[in-house]
Design a protein around this motif. Structure first.
Motif, PDB file in Angstrom:
ATOM      1  N   VAL A   7       0.807  -1.224   0.000  1.00 52.17           N
ATOM      2  CA  VAL A   7       0.000   0.000   0.000  1.00 52.17           C
ATOM      3  C   VAL A   7       0.848   1.286   0.000  1.00 52.17           C
ATOM      4  CG1 VAL A   7      -1.983  -1.101   1.112  1.00 52.17           C
ATOM      5  CG2 VAL A   7      -0.220  -0.018   2.526  1.00 52.17           C
ATOM      6  N   GLY A   8       2.174   1.129  -0.007  1.00 51.67           N
ATOM      7  CA  GLY A   8       3.033   2.315  -0.061  1.00 51.67           C
ATOM      8  C   GLY A   8       3.687   2.673   1.266  1.00 51.67           C
ATOM      9  N   LYS A   9       3.719   1.751   2.200  1.00 48.20           N
ATOM     10  CA  LYS A   9       4.373   2.021   3.496  1.00 48.20           C
ATOM     11  C   LYS A   9       5.859   2.339   3.300  1.00 48.20           C
ATOM     12  CE  LYS A   9       3.231  -2.116   5.152  1.00 48.20           C
ATOM     13  NZ  LYS A   9       2.237  -2.606   4.188  1.00 48.20           N
ATOM     14  N   THR A  10       6.558   1.435   2.624  1.00 46.72           N
ATOM     15  CA  THR A  10       8.008   1.586   2.485  1.00 46.72           C
ATOM     16  C   THR A  10       8.366   2.807   1.642  1.00 46.72           C
ATOM     17  OG1 THR A  10       8.280  -0.793   2.732  1.00 46.72           O
ATOM     18  CG2 THR A  10      10.112   0.416   1.735  1.00 46.72           C
ATOM     19  N   THR A  11       7.650   2.984   0.538  1.00 46.55           N
ATOM     20  CA  THR A  11       7.884   4.146  -0.321  1.00 46.55           C
ATOM     21  C   THR A  11       7.754   5.433   0.492  1.00 46.55           C
ATOM     22  OG1 THR A  11       6.973   2.875  -2.156  1.00 46.55           O
ATOM     23  CG2 THR A  11       7.083   5.269  -2.448  1.00 46.55           C
ATOM     24  N   PRO A 207       0.432  10.749  -5.401  1.00 45.76           N
ATOM     25  CA  PRO A 207      -0.087  10.289  -6.690  1.00 45.76           C
ATOM     26  C   PRO A 207       0.534   8.958  -7.103  1.00 45.76           C
ATOM     27  CG  PRO A 207       1.560  11.995  -7.034  1.00 45.76           C
ATOM     28  CD  PRO A 207       1.351  11.893  -5.543  1.00 45.76           C
TER      29      PRO A 207
HETATM   30  P1  ATP Z   1       4.746  -4.292   1.796  1.00 45.90           P
HETATM   31  O1  ATP Z   1       3.451  -4.450   2.510  1.00 45.90           O
HETATM   32  O2  ATP Z   1       5.087  -5.453   0.918  1.00 45.90           O
HETATM   33  O3  ATP Z   1       5.870  -3.884   2.698  1.00 45.90           O
HETATM   34  P2  ATP Z   1       4.433  -1.524   1.160  1.00 45.90           P
HETATM   35  O4  ATP Z   1       3.138  -1.196   1.804  1.00 45.90           O
HETATM   36  O5  ATP Z   1       5.658  -1.152   1.864  1.00 45.90           O
HETATM   37  O6  ATP Z   1       4.502  -3.066   0.766  1.00 45.90           O
HETATM   38  P3  ATP Z   1       5.583  -0.285  -1.141  1.00 45.90           P
HETATM   39  O7  ATP Z   1       6.665  -1.302  -1.201  1.00 45.90           O
HETATM   40  O8  ATP Z   1       5.935   1.079  -0.736  1.00 45.90           O
HETATM   41  O9  ATP Z   1       4.368  -0.839  -0.275  1.00 45.90           O
HETATM   42  O10 ATP Z   1       4.837  -0.192  -2.548  1.00 45.90           O
HETATM   43  C1  ATP Z   1       4.358  -1.355  -3.197  1.00 45.90           C
HETATM   44  C2  ATP Z   1       4.702  -1.264  -4.684  1.00 45.90           C
HETATM   45  O11 ATP Z   1       4.046  -0.150  -5.257  1.00 45.90           O
HETATM   46  C3  ATP Z   1       6.179  -1.059  -4.934  1.00 45.90           C
HETATM   47  O12 ATP Z   1       6.538  -1.710  -6.113  1.00 45.90           O
HETATM   48  C4  ATP Z   1       6.303   0.441  -5.079  1.00 45.90           C
HETATM   49  O13 ATP Z   1       7.398   0.801  -5.881  1.00 45.90           O
HETATM   50  C5  ATP Z   1       4.989   0.794  -5.734  1.00 45.90           C
HETATM   51  N1  ATP Z   1       4.510   2.118  -5.341  1.00 45.90           N
HETATM   52  C6  ATP Z   1       4.442   2.640  -4.080  1.00 45.90           C
HETATM   53  N2  ATP Z   1       3.933   3.866  -4.086  1.00 45.90           N
HETATM   54  C7  ATP Z   1       3.652   4.152  -5.383  1.00 45.90           C
HETATM   55  C8  ATP Z   1       3.081   5.271  -6.064  1.00 45.90           C
HETATM   56  N3  ATP Z   1       2.688   6.364  -5.395  1.00 45.90           N
HETATM   57  N4  ATP Z   1       2.953   5.196  -7.398  1.00 45.90           N
HETATM   58  C9  ATP Z   1       3.318   4.096  -8.079  1.00 45.90           C
HETATM   59  N5  ATP Z   1       3.863   3.016  -7.524  1.00 45.90           N
HETATM   60  C10 ATP Z   1       4.022   3.020  -6.177  1.00 45.90           C
END
Ligand code: ATP
Ligand code: MG
Length: 248
Positions: A7-11, A207
């Motif tokens: 869901v974008g936590k790490t990003t 976005p």
């Molecule tokens: P996990 O639960 O596996 O730890 P996460 O919640 O940390 O995942 P991320 O790793 O940040 O989620 O994002 C999941 C995927 O979506 C990754 O491939 C990341 O590059 C992509 N992503 C994150 N944010 C965006 C964005 N705003 N736009 C496009 N792609 C994104």
């Protein structure tokens, strides 16, 4: 945190850390996910770690020993697959939810912000993050049923508070991620969450952009990868909002 995956936590952890550094804040990013995505995304090779957040949790290693600098200016307590063992090993330990909290007491006020990236689960590893934190930030993807599962994590927050594990824990904010300007759905989801949590939602939504999804594969933050992109702009705005909200 959010127990939902992808869901974008790490990003958010990586790019919020970097943008707070650009604001001259001292930032520590703690990777608390055995996937080690925050570690790799910060340009640190997770396969070559001498010490990691696993050692801090499992052996109470003094945290400073596991912390490394990054090219973006924040410090990182990295993680890799070793951390997956902690989930089981901690079960047997005294104060098993409070190991990280205890360790971080040694850090004193070295940092203005300590940001913890949680795994997509509500196990003991995430409990350690929630027990150590002042605030929980929740990343929510702008999609149908975004709010599903939110009740579960909010219940955990209440439990940790009432059990006295972390009486001061509070939801510090809800961030909408992967907002798609071309669809009505994103706008509808944002409106719905705003209605339910008017005080918690950040005005800044992140976005959905290709640049944000590309940057981790280069071990770069969005500011290193494409400083003028919409994603970089959004995380700059988020840092501003965060600083205002927490007066720091
Ligand atoms: P996990 O639960 O596996 O730890 P996460 O919640 O940390 O995942 P991320 O790793 O940040 O989620 O994002 C999941 C995927 O979506 C990754 O491939 C990341 O590059 C992509 N992503 C994150 N944010 C965006 C964005 N705003 N736009 C496009 N792609 C994104
Ligand atoms: Mg992640």
């Amino acid at each position: 945190a959010n127990q939902k995956g992808g869901v974008g936590k790490t990003t958010t952890c990586v790019n919020l850390s970097a943008s707070l550094v650009a604001n001259k804040r001292r930032v520590l990013l703690i990777d608390l996910d055995p996937q080690g995505n925050a570690t790799m995304g910060s340009g640190v090779d997770k396969s070559e770690l001498q010490l990691s957040s696993y050692d801090v949790l499992a052996s109470l290693l003094p945290p400073r020993k596991a912390i490394v600098p990054t090219s973006s200016g924040y410090d990182l307590m990295p993680a890799n697959i070793d951390l997956s063992a902690a989930e089981v090993e901690l079960l047997e330990m005294d104060g098993r939810e409070s190991r990280l909290r205890l360790a971080l007491e040694q850090i004193g006020d070295d940092y203005d912000y300590i940001i913890i990236d949680c795994p997509p689960a509500l196990g003991l590893t995430s409990m350690n993050a929630l027990a150590a934190a002042d605030y929980l930030l929740i990343a929510l993807q702008c999609e149908y049923l975004a709010l599903e599962g939110l009740g579960q994590i909010l219940k955990v927050v209440d439990q940790l508070k009432t059990a006295g594990v972390n009486p001061n824990l509070d939801v510090g904010g809800i961030l909408m991620t992967m907002f798609d300007v071309r669809t009505n759905l994103s706008r509808q989801v944002m409106n719905e969450v705003t209605k339910v949590f008017p005080e918690k939602i950040f005005k800044t939504a992140i976005p959905r952009t290709v640049r944000l999804s590309e940057s981790p594969s280069f071990g770069q933050t969005i500011f290193e990868y494409d400083n003028l992109s919409a994603g970089a702009e959004a995380y700059r705005a988020l840092a501003k909002e965060v600083r205002k909200r927490f007066s720091l």
